[in-house]
Design an enzyme around this catalytic site. Structure first.
Site, mmCIF file in Angstrom:
data_model
loop_
_atom_site.group_PDB
_atom_site.id
_atom_site.type_symbol
_atom_site.label_atom_id
_atom_site.label_comp_id
_atom_site.label_asym_id
_atom_site.label_seq_id
_atom_site.Cartn_x
_atom_site.Cartn_y
_atom_site.Cartn_z
ATOM 1 N N ARG A 173 17.099 66.551 -8.435
ATOM 2 C CA ARG A 173 17.412 67.587 -7.151
ATOM 3 C C ARG A 173 16.200 68.031 -6.779
ATOM 4 O O ARG A 173 15.924 68.666 -5.607
ATOM 5 C CB ARG A 173 18.513 68.610 -7.582
ATOM 6 C CG ARG A 173 19.863 67.788 -7.614
ATOM 7 C CD ARG A 173 20.907 68.788 -8.314
ATOM 8 N NE ARG A 173 21.388 69.993 -7.511
ATOM 9 C CZ ARG A 173 21.745 71.038 -7.880
ATOM 10 N NH1 ARG A 173 22.124 70.945 -9.204
ATOM 11 N NH2 ARG A 173 21.974 72.082 -7.292
ATOM 12 N N GLU A 180 34.022 73.528 9.419
ATOM 13 C CA GLU A 180 35.362 73.272 9.626
ATOM 14 C C GLU A 180 36.124 74.747 9.333
ATOM 15 O O GLU A 180 35.310 75.418 8.659
ATOM 16 C CB GLU A 180 35.837 72.150 8.754
ATOM 17 C CG GLU A 180 35.513 71.990 7.423
ATOM 18 C CD GLU A 180 35.524 71.136 6.598
ATOM 19 O OE1 GLU A 180 35.386 69.842 7.118
ATOM 20 O OE2 GLU A 180 35.694 71.181 5.455
ATOM 21 N N HIS A 207 23.202 82.455 -7.753
ATOM 22 C CA HIS A 207 23.548 81.277 -8.637
ATOM 23 C C HIS A 207 22.125 81.024 -9.293
ATOM 24 O O HIS A 207 22.077 79.616 -10.081
ATOM 25 C CB HIS A 207 24.234 80.050 -8.355
ATOM 26 C CG HIS A 207 25.644 80.374 -7.827
ATOM 27 N ND1 HIS A 207 26.442 79.604 -6.831
ATOM 28 C CD2 HIS A 207 26.370 81.426 -8.168
ATOM 29 C CE1 HIS A 207 27.596 80.169 -6.815
ATOM 30 N NE2 HIS A 207 27.732 81.239 -7.578
ATOM 31 N N ASP A 229 18.389 76.040 -3.923
ATOM 32 C CA ASP A 229 17.202 75.149 -3.427
ATOM 33 C C ASP A 229 15.995 75.863 -3.308
ATOM 34 O O ASP A 229 14.933 75.242 -2.955
ATOM 35 C CB ASP A 229 17.700 74.299 -2.507
ATOM 36 C CG ASP A 229 18.403 75.118 -1.032
ATOM 37 O OD1 ASP A 229 17.893 76.348 -0.913
ATOM 38 O OD2 ASP A 229 19.319 74.545 -0.707
ATOM 39 N N GLN A 246 24.315 81.352 -2.402
ATOM 40 C CA GLN A 246 24.692 80.631 -3.380
ATOM 41 C C GLN A 246 23.703 79.703 -3.893
ATOM 42 O O GLN A 246 23.870 78.865 -4.912
ATOM 43 C CB GLN A 246 26.247 80.187 -3.497
ATOM 44 C CG GLN A 246 27.168 81.201 -3.053
ATOM 45 C CD GLN A 246 28.405 80.588 -2.514
ATOM 46 O OE1 GLN A 246 29.455 80.310 -3.349
ATOM 47 N NE2 GLN A 246 28.674 80.888 -0.904
ATOM 48 N N ASN A 276 30.954 77.506 10.226
ATOM 49 C CA ASN A 276 31.087 76.498 9.289
ATOM 50 C C ASN A 276 31.467 75.135 10.063
ATOM 51 O O ASN A 276 31.903 75.388 11.320
ATOM 52 C CB ASN A 276 32.265 76.684 8.410
ATOM 53 C CG ASN A 276 32.288 75.823 7.054
ATOM 54 O OD1 ASN A 276 32.442 74.733 7.180
ATOM 55 N ND2 ASN A 276 32.116 76.531 6.044
HETATM 56 P P1 OAD Z 1 30.393 73.782 -0.701
HETATM 57 O O1 OAD Z 1 29.876 72.363 -1.020
HETATM 58 O O2 OAD Z 1 31.686 74.013 -1.498
HETATM 59 O O3 OAD Z 1 30.630 73.945 0.706
HETATM 60 C C1 OAD Z 1 29.897 73.614 1.684
HETATM 61 C C2 OAD Z 1 30.684 74.382 2.922
HETATM 62 O O4 OAD Z 1 29.454 74.051 4.016
HETATM 63 C C3 OAD Z 1 31.819 73.299 3.505
HETATM 64 O O5 OAD Z 1 32.743 74.515 3.743
HETATM 65 C C4 OAD Z 1 31.279 72.560 4.563
HETATM 66 O O6 OAD Z 1 32.315 72.569 5.604
HETATM 67 C C5 OAD Z 1 30.137 73.412 5.228
HETATM 68 N N1 OAD Z 1 29.353 72.508 5.591
HETATM 69 C C6 OAD Z 1 28.600 71.430 5.562
HETATM 70 N N2 OAD Z 1 27.744 71.132 6.555
HETATM 71 C C7 OAD Z 1 27.679 72.125 7.325
HETATM 72 C C8 OAD Z 1 26.425 72.345 8.116
HETATM 73 N N3 OAD Z 1 25.646 71.592 8.761
HETATM 74 N N4 OAD Z 1 26.488 73.518 8.937
HETATM 75 C C9 OAD Z 1 27.726 74.581 8.856
HETATM 76 N N5 OAD Z 1 28.699 74.473 7.710
HETATM 77 C C10 OAD Z 1 28.436 73.198 6.954
HETATM 78 O O7 OAD Z 1 29.273 74.619 -1.336
HETATM 79 P P2 OAD Z 1 29.271 76.264 -1.462
HETATM 80 O O8 OAD Z 1 30.281 76.977 -0.795
HETATM 81 O O9 OAD Z 1 27.743 76.757 -1.616
HETATM 82 O O10 OAD Z 1 27.833 76.648 -7.886
HETATM 83 O O11 OAD Z 1 29.774 76.068 -3.086
HETATM 84 C C11 OAD Z 1 29.501 77.180 -3.811
HETATM 85 C C12 OAD Z 1 29.233 76.809 -5.087
HETATM 86 O O12 OAD Z 1 29.788 75.790 -5.791
HETATM 87 C C13 OAD Z 1 27.692 76.117 -5.355
HETATM 88 O O13 OAD Z 1 26.870 77.507 -5.326
HETATM 89 C C14 OAD Z 1 27.579 75.551 -6.717
HETATM 90 C C15 OAD Z 1 29.121 74.749 -6.507
HETATM 91 O O14 OAD Z 1 29.666 74.690 -7.817
HETATM 92 C C16 OAD Z 1 27.028 76.564 -8.887
HETATM 93 O O15 OAD Z 1 26.289 75.398 -9.083
HETATM 94 C C17 OAD Z 1 27.188 77.813 -9.894
#
Ligand code: OAD
Length: 250
Positions: A68, A213, A117, A102, A99, A211
């Site tokens: 990564r 969606e 995180h 990167d 969260q 977002n």
């Molecule tokens: P997710 O992968 O759960 O969600 C990503 C979100 O981004 C989704 O709702 C997508 O619809 C949206 N998305 C994708 N591409 C996009 C774009 N180009 N523009 C706008 N929205 C977009 O990621 P997080 O919500 O960050 O935790 O997940 C939270 C935590 O779950 C992470 O920090 C990680 C993971 O387990 C740990 O590792 C502790």
């Protein structure tokens, strides 16, 4: 009387909070966690992102984090990171709560931020608990070791671990006291980050979601904008998506 627009609310606010998730880095080519192509579709968190997994096989866990780091080192912040960094220069009170691990927000110029995180770019000595920045790509040896001889681990929050106390305190304080909260690119499923917009809303903040969606948050948000963060944020923020003091065409 017409209702103030989002931009007017930001300009008049004493405190603005932005909460981001993996979706803001998607257009930089960094995989998200859930949804099509998501990391948790391809890998099991239990094997790679828990203290037990690290105790069992530190090399395997480090191979995943090293991969990564290499992937992200070759990517650039995108228009969404840039817009959020610029917004900070216009807001009086501001906090970015991410969260993401990167480091792309920092590379885009965000300063007033908390990484809930942790960060892929910091390591922690298992024996001494000392945290240091580490930007080496590729890492010369896996698993990396501290000068004291103990194993180093990534300074990220794994499943089953508590979030950094100071970061979570700052995030909750900011959510309780902000007038505007912008939530971008998060599925809003992982606690406690997912409760920050609810706390903000309960304390009277205007909550705007961006977002691809609809999410668990969409019903609560005052505005939900669906599309890519790199397209929607610059449009939504207009002149606020350009750093203060620089003309928009620079
Ligand atoms: P997710 O992968 O759960 O969600 C990503 C979100 O981004 C989704 O709702 C997508 O619809 C949206 N998305 C994708 N591409 C996009 C774009 N180009 N523009 C706008 N929205 C977009 O990621 P997080 O919500 O960050 O935790 O997940 C939270 C935590 O779950 C992470 O920090 C990680 C993971 O387990 C740990 O590792 C502790």
């Amino acid at each position: 009387m017409t209702r103030p627009t989002f931009r007017e609310r930001v300009q008049e606010a004493d405190r603005v909070v932005v909460l981001t998730g993996a979706g803001v880095s998607a257009e930089s080519g960094v995989p998200t966690f859930r949804g099509a192509g998501g990391l948790w579709r391809r890998y099991r968190a239990e094997d790679l992102a828990t203290p037990e997994a690290f105790a069992r096989d530190p090399r395997l866990v480090w191979e995943w984090y090293a991969w990564r780091r290499e992937l992200i080192a070759a990517r650039r912040p995108n228009a969404a990171h840039d817009a959020i960094a610029a917004l900070e220069t216009h807001a009086r009170g501001f906090l970015l709560v991410t969260q993401n691990v990167d480091g792309l927000h920092r590379r885009a110029g965000s300063v007033r931020m908390v990484e809930l995180h942790g960060s892929l770019w910091r390591v922690r000595c298992l024996a001494e608990e000392v945290v240091t920045e580490n930007l080496e790509v590729p890492l010369p040896a896996l698993p990396p070791r501290c000068a004291c001889g103990a194993l180093l681990r990534p300074d990220v929050v794994w499943f089953g671990e508590a979030l950094p106390t100071e970061a979570i305190r700052q995030a909750f304080d900011a959510a309780e006291s902000c007038e505007v909260m912008l939530v971008a690119g998060t599925s809003a499923l992982v606690q406690p980050a997912a409760s920050l917009p609810m706390i903000a809303k309960a304390h009277g903040a205007y909550v705007v979601e961006v977002n691809l969606e609809p999410t668990a948050l969409s019903d609560l948000a005052d505005e939900s904008h669906h599309g890519k963060a790199g397209d929607v944020l610059p449009r939504l923020l207009g002149p606020l998506a350009h750093p203060r003091g620089l003309p928009p065409d620079l």
